[in-house]
Motif scaffolding. Structure first.
Motif: not given
Length: 112
Positions: A35-44
């Protein structure tokens, strides 16, 4: 059963077996990390894509999730390597998508 369905069942079963081997705490940690990785991708993606381009990517995600994931990874890699100088417009995203989609071969059959 189609090949896609069979592959999905295998993937789910392998995931279940992996979670059973890790134990209950490890599975939760894995989900949190994912979930953290997906949130970082969404932010980028929010930072590098204009709203119209983001809408197009979301539409693609609904129809072809695997392809959308590949495009997202490509965009994140471009952003992290510093190749993205300004925000990506919808037209630029269309151009990138046309490069990533494999060309279909057209066959013409003529009867005599």
């Amino acid at each position: 059963m189609g090949d896609d369905e069979l592959a999905e069942l295998r993937r789910r079963r392998m995931e279940e077996m992996r979670q059973q081997q890790m134990g209950p705490g490890a599975a939760e940690a894995e989900m949190e990390r994912r979930n953290e990785a997906e949130a970082q991708i969404r932010t980028i993606l929010t930072q590098i894509l204009e709203p119209e381009a983001r809408e197009r990517l979301n539409t693609i995600r609904m129809t072809k999730p695997e392809f959308a994931r590949a495009v997202e990874q490509q965009l994140v890699m471009l952003a992290q390597s510093g190749r993205v100088k300004s925000r990506i417009s919808d037209a630029q995203l269309k151009q990138l998508l046309s490069q990533l989609v494999p060309q279909k071969k057209d066959f013409n059959i003529t009867r005599r």
